[in-house]
Design an enzyme around this catalytic site. Structure first.
Site, PDB file in Angstrom:
ATOM      1  N   ARG A  55      39.784  39.300  41.975  1.00 12.53           N
ATOM      2  CA  ARG A  55      40.238  39.151  40.592  1.00 12.53           C
ATOM      3  C   ARG A  55      40.822  40.467  40.108  1.00 12.53           C
ATOM      4  O   ARG A  55      40.246  41.537  40.337  1.00 12.53           O
ATOM      5  CB  ARG A  55      39.074  38.724  39.686  1.00 12.53           C
ATOM      6  CG  ARG A  55      38.606  37.307  39.957  1.00 12.53           C
ATOM      7  CD  ARG A  55      37.253  37.029  39.400  1.00 12.53           C
ATOM      8  NE  ARG A  55      36.868  35.641  39.607  1.00 12.53           N
ATOM      9  CZ  ARG A  55      36.320  35.182  40.729  1.00 12.53           C
ATOM     10  NH1 ARG A  55      36.070  36.011  41.732  1.00 12.53           N
ATOM     11  NH2 ARG A  55      36.002  33.903  40.849  1.00 12.53           N
ATOM     12  N   GLU A  64      50.271  36.567  36.133  1.00 11.87           N
ATOM     13  CA  GLU A  64      50.894  36.030  37.349  1.00 11.87           C
ATOM     14  C   GLU A  64      51.967  35.015  36.987  1.00 11.87           C
ATOM     15  O   GLU A  64      51.694  34.080  36.234  1.00 11.87           O
ATOM     16  CB  GLU A  64      49.825  35.386  38.228  1.00 11.87           C
ATOM     17  CG  GLU A  64      48.807  36.403  38.735  1.00 11.87           C
ATOM     18  CD  GLU A  64      47.799  35.835  39.712  1.00 11.87           C
ATOM     19  OE1 GLU A  64      47.838  34.613  39.972  1.00 11.87           O
ATOM     20  OE2 GLU A  64      46.982  36.598  40.234  1.00 11.87           O
ATOM     21  N   HIS A  77      49.288  35.868  45.288  1.00 14.44           N
ATOM     22  CA  HIS A  77      48.088  35.038  45.135  1.00 14.44           C
ATOM     23  C   HIS A  77      48.070  33.908  46.175  1.00 14.44           C
ATOM     24  O   HIS A  77      47.970  32.735  45.840  1.00 14.44           O
ATOM     25  CB  HIS A  77      48.013  34.451  43.727  1.00 14.44           C
ATOM     26  CG  HIS A  77      46.597  34.133  43.315  1.00 14.44           C
ATOM     27  ND1 HIS A  77      46.148  34.282  42.034  1.00 14.44           N
ATOM     28  CD2 HIS A  77      45.526  33.683  44.031  1.00 14.44           C
ATOM     29  CE1 HIS A  77      44.866  33.924  41.968  1.00 14.44           C
ATOM     30  NE2 HIS A  77      44.476  33.564  43.184  1.00 14.44           N
TER      31      HIS A  77
END
Length: 313
Positions: A232, A261, A279
């Site tokens: 994270r 993001e 990601h």
């Protein structure tokens, strides 16, 4: 009219597990196939929905309030950081997860980033693509110390691979599992002890109110360390990491997660000592299948149990 289920993960569109929802008699709605839905799209699609198979999009209180029939949110992954859990509990909406579904994919990406940082692989590949013979002296991971913060499903997998590479491993976990005792030089340790010996530090912890890696943590780490974050973005103080990269305290920051993001071009993403990926820790065929199957099963089980409750008719 069949009950409606809203499905938002980009990997869900066309996935065979979704057919199980239709076969069970539910109407399946994709607010934005192949893209992350906006809050407005979510509100419009959830207004008359009983179930929600959720991706990584934010689910604030305003969205939940606009979904009076919603009973269950099923995440196709472990984290639920983007969901307002307090509002969900207040409104009687169950939030279910698919634990460990993407653990192998995230662990393998973590090891890939460790190796890429140790050998400056992105730099070398970019140089070859430009027709140049670019080389930087690398380091070998064998004989070095890996520090792990968060020894859950992912952290334990990373530890086993690191030990196989010849590294020693020290791990901090708020609730260490004494049954985890892999072959090799492994031990659980206090956080400061993990940091002070970590020539490579890998983050696999749940969300924290304050960053785990800040100025103090970085000052404890050996100079020239590698930091890997596939957990994270909030675990890291980005300003402190940038300072550490500029002064050489950190050799490389390799990350798969960001405060926003996609992150766009920022001082972090454009830094020459940062390796960034989009990601994609759980973005493997196998992880997607496990996560989607688990999320669908959780959703069906929860909605079936609601149907069977006395007084629901």
């Amino acid at each position: 009219m069949p009950s409606r289920i809203v499905v938002t993960p980009r990997s869900a569109h066309g996935h065979p597990a979704i057919e199980r929802l239709r076969s069970a008699g539910f109407e399946v709605v994709f607010p934005s196939p192949g893209a992350v839905p906006t809050p407005e799209e979510l509100i419009a699609s959830l207004a008359d929905s009983a179930g929600y198979l959720a991706g990584v999009e934010p689910v604030p209180r305003s969205v939940l309030i606009a979904a009076p029939r919603l009973r269950v949110i099923s995440r196709n992954g472990t984290g639920a950081d983007s969901i307002d859990l307090a509002a969900a509990e207040e409104l009687g909406v169950r939030v279910l997860r698919a634990p460990a579904a993407n653990a192998q994919g995230v662990a393998e990406l973590t090891v890939a980033l460790m190796l890429a940082a140790a050998r400056s692989i992105p730099f070398a590949s970019a140089a070859i693509a430009r027709g140049e013979w670019g080389r930087r002296e690398g380091i070998e991971l064998a004989g070095r110390r890996l520090g792990i913060i968060g020894a859950g499903q992912v952290g334990r997998r990373v530890a086993r691979v690191a030990l196989a590479l010849g590294m020693s491993v020290r791990a901090f976990d708020a609730f260490p599992d004494p049954s985890f005792a892999p072959d090799g030089d492994f031990a659980f340790a206090e956080l400061d002890d993990v940091l002070s010996g970590a020539q490579v530090l890998s983050l696999h912890a749940p969300p924290a109110r304050q960053p785990v890696v800040d100025d103090r943590a970085l000052a404890l780490m050996p100079r020239g360390a590698i930091l890997v974050n596939t957990a994270r973005a909030t675990l890291v103080d980005e300003r402190a990491v940038l300072d550490a990269l500029d002064t050489g305290r950190l050799r490389t920051y390799a990350t798969d997660v960001y405060q926003v993001e996609p992150p766009g071009m920022t001082p972090l993403t454009t830094h020459p000592s940062v390796i960034g990926t989009a990601h994609l820790g759980g973005f493997t065929r196998e992880s997607i299948d496990r996560a989607m199957t688990a999320a669908v099963e959780n959703l069906l089980d929860a909605l079936d149990s609601d149907r069977e409750r006395p007084g629901d008719d």
